[in-house]
Design an enzyme around this catalytic site. Structure first.
Site, mmCIF file in Angstrom:
data_model
loop_
_atom_site.group_PDB
_atom_site.id
_atom_site.type_symbol
_atom_site.label_atom_id
_atom_site.label_comp_id
_atom_site.label_asym_id
_atom_site.label_seq_id
_atom_site.Cartn_x
_atom_site.Cartn_y
_atom_site.Cartn_z
ATOM 1 N N GLY A 30 6.118 8.344 5.108
ATOM 2 C CA GLY A 30 6.812 7.076 4.911
ATOM 3 C C GLY A 30 7.886 6.836 5.947
ATOM 4 N N THR A 32 11.173 6.648 5.760
ATOM 5 C CA THR A 32 12.331 7.546 5.757
ATOM 6 C C THR A 32 12.015 8.844 6.484
ATOM 7 O OG1 THR A 32 13.060 6.626 3.635
ATOM 8 C CG2 THR A 32 14.035 8.715 4.308
ATOM 9 N N ASP A 85 10.775 14.247 0.728
ATOM 10 C CA ASP A 85 9.919 13.066 0.705
ATOM 11 C C ASP A 85 10.720 11.853 0.271
ATOM 12 O OD1 ASP A 85 7.559 11.664 0.990
ATOM 13 O OD2 ASP A 85 6.395 13.022 -0.281
ATOM 14 N N ALA A 87 10.458 7.895 -1.755
ATOM 15 C CA ALA A 87 9.890 7.399 -3.008
ATOM 16 C C ALA A 87 9.917 5.882 -2.991
ATOM 17 C CB ALA A 87 10.665 7.929 -4.212
ATOM 18 N N ASP A 88 9.052 5.295 -3.793
ATOM 19 C CA ASP A 88 9.009 3.836 -3.913
ATOM 20 C C ASP A 88 9.869 3.344 -5.070
ATOM 21 O OD1 ASP A 88 7.054 3.329 -1.760
ATOM 22 O OD2 ASP A 88 5.730 4.508 -3.040
ATOM 23 N N LYS A 98 5.375 7.123 -6.247
ATOM 24 C CA LYS A 98 5.105 7.295 -4.828
ATOM 25 C C LYS A 98 3.696 6.808 -4.523
ATOM 26 C CE LYS A 98 6.117 10.980 -2.668
ATOM 27 N NZ LYS A 98 6.617 10.095 -1.583
ATOM 28 N N GLY A 99 3.412 6.667 -3.243
ATOM 29 C CA GLY A 99 2.061 6.294 -2.842
ATOM 30 C C GLY A 99 1.974 5.005 -2.072
ATOM 31 N N GLY A 101 2.525 4.628 0.934
ATOM 32 C CA GLY A 101 1.866 4.936 2.203
ATOM 33 C C GLY A 101 0.446 5.428 2.031
ATOM 34 N N GLU A 107 0.788 14.314 -1.211
ATOM 35 C CA GLU A 107 2.214 14.421 -1.520
ATOM 36 C C GLU A 107 2.426 15.197 -2.811
ATOM 37 O OE1 GLU A 107 4.088 10.406 0.506
ATOM 38 O OE2 GLU A 107 3.084 10.226 -1.426
#
Length: 228
Positions: A30, A32, A85, A87-88, A98-99, A101, A107
């Site tokens: 992602g 970040t 990682d 997060a959304d 998440k997901g 991307g 992940e």
């Protein structure tokens, strides 16, 4: 007012401070993480750390290698010391979605394997309930994706769409489709995950429940650290 990129950049020092010595790192996917990688590579080089990265997507693995970070495959390691990682969404219990991307399966494999899982977000990702602002991604087999879509929509008042990229169906690194689910308020993430994961053809869901050890949040007032 700081923009989203500036908020993400604020968090990076708190992330980098957790990297040291000989570590196997899980490297997320992602925007970040793409900001973090160059600074991570510089830290490793300057301090002579013996760091091995395990990446959650082909794209991130390519970028990491370009920056000189040593990368290996998931099946070549017995453990992961720290997974980092984005997060959304993050809810008050530090459950996350998440997901965005499209790398949610890899992940989840890497984040679950890690001794410590640290999530890095900006304040726009903090929500009161999962699904408030972001659709839940579900990775599914291409063979019966439409029938899975219909079953998901029958669970509740859920709008489901197959993810597309420039009018072409999005394909994950595993060769699957992504179904994006717009959730109504009140969906129990634990029960809904169990329903989804038992549908034939569902590979994985974007729910990351009871997994995050720490969430580092970039806000207009500064960096906030959330822990259970």
């Amino acid at each position: 007012m700081k923009d989203v990129k500036a908020l993400k950049l604020m968090t990076l020092n708190d992330v980098l401070s957790q990297i040291n010595g000989d570590m196997t790192l899980g490297i997320g996917t992602g925007s970040t993480m793409e900001l973090l990688l160059p600074q991570m590579a510089q830290l490793i080089k300057e301090r002579g750390y013996n760091i091995t990265g395990v990446c959650t997507s082909n794209k991130i693995a390519f970028l990491a290698k370009e920056l000189g970070i040593k990368i290996c495959e998931i099946n070549d390691v017995d453990h992961i010391d720290l997974a980092i990682d984005g997060a959304d969404e993050v809810d008050p219990s530090l459950n996350i979605i998440k997901g965005g991307g499209g790398a949610l399966f890899r992940e989840k494999v890497i984040d679950e394997m890690a001794s410590r899982f640290v999530v890095v977000v900006d304040e726009t990702k903090i929500v009161q309930y999962l699904g408030e602002t972001f659709k839940l991604p579900v990775e599914v087999d291409k063979f019966n994706w439409y029938h899975i879509l219909r079953k998901i929509e029958s669970y509740a008042d859920i709008k489901v769409e197959r993810r597309v990229n420039e009018d072409v169906a999005f394909i994950t690194d595993n060769g699957n489709y992504i179904l994006d689910c717009k959730l109504p308020k009140g969906i129990d993430p634990y029960k809904f995950h169990e329903y989804l994961i038992h549908l034939t053809g569902v590979f994985e869901t974007g729910y990351f429940l009871d997994m995050a050890d720490q969430v580092i949040v970039g806000t207009q007032e500064g960096v906030k650290i959330l822990e259970k």
